[in-house]
Design an enzyme around this catalytic site. Structure first.
Site, short mmCIF file in Angstrom:
data_model
loop_
_atom_site.label_atom_id
_atom_site.label_comp_id
_atom_site.label_asym_id
_atom_site.label_seq_id
_atom_site.Cartn_x
_atom_site.Cartn_y
_atom_site.Cartn_z
N CYS A 153 -14.26 55.56 49.98
CA CYS A 153 -14.65 56.93 50.34
C CYS A 153 -15.85 57.40 49.52
O CYS A 153 -15.72 57.62 48.31
CB CYS A 153 -13.44 57.84 50.14
SG CYS A 153 -13.79 59.60 50.23
N CYS B 97 -15.43 60.83 47.83
CA CYS B 97 -14.47 60.70 46.71
C CYS B 97 -15.21 60.24 45.46
O CYS B 97 -14.96 60.76 44.36
CB CYS B 97 -13.38 59.69 47.05
SG CYS B 97 -12.36 60.14 48.47
#
Length: 108
Positions: free
Chosen positions: A33, A36
């Site tokens: 991600c 993230c």
């Protein structure tokens, strides 16, 4: 990653988060991600800033699907603040430091 940030699993979530004496910011994330990874340095800084008042715990949703499912995590990153075993606040996406700090200060 900061040594102040812990990783938890489906098996230890209750102990690490729900039974914590202090508020816990949980970062639901995954290795692949991008957003993230983008907020990770900010979480490191916050772990230092809020040391002793709140802890930060990461949950890898690829390896801990049960916990992510239990809290209806639909997208990542999802940040949840738990206090006394309950979700007090939720924020999805790569939030700004200012917005997250305001959320934390209001919640804890």
């Amino acid at each position: 990653m900061s040594q102040l940030i812990a990783h938890t699993s489906d098996d230890s979530f209750e102990t690490d988060v729900l039974n914590s004496a202090e508020p816990v910011l949980v970062d639901f994330w995954a290795e692949w991600c991008g957003p993230c990874k983008m907020i990770a340095p900010m979480l490191d800084e916050l772990a230092t800033s809020y040391q002793g008042r709140m802890k930060i715990v990461k949950v890898n949703v690829d390896h801990n699907q049960k916990t992510a499912r239990n809290y209806a995590v639909r997208g990542i990153p999802t940040l949840m603040i738990f206090k006394n075993g309950k979700v007090e606040a939720t924020e999805m996406g790569a939030v700004s430091r200012t917005k997250l700090t305001q959320l934390i200060d209001r919640t804890i």
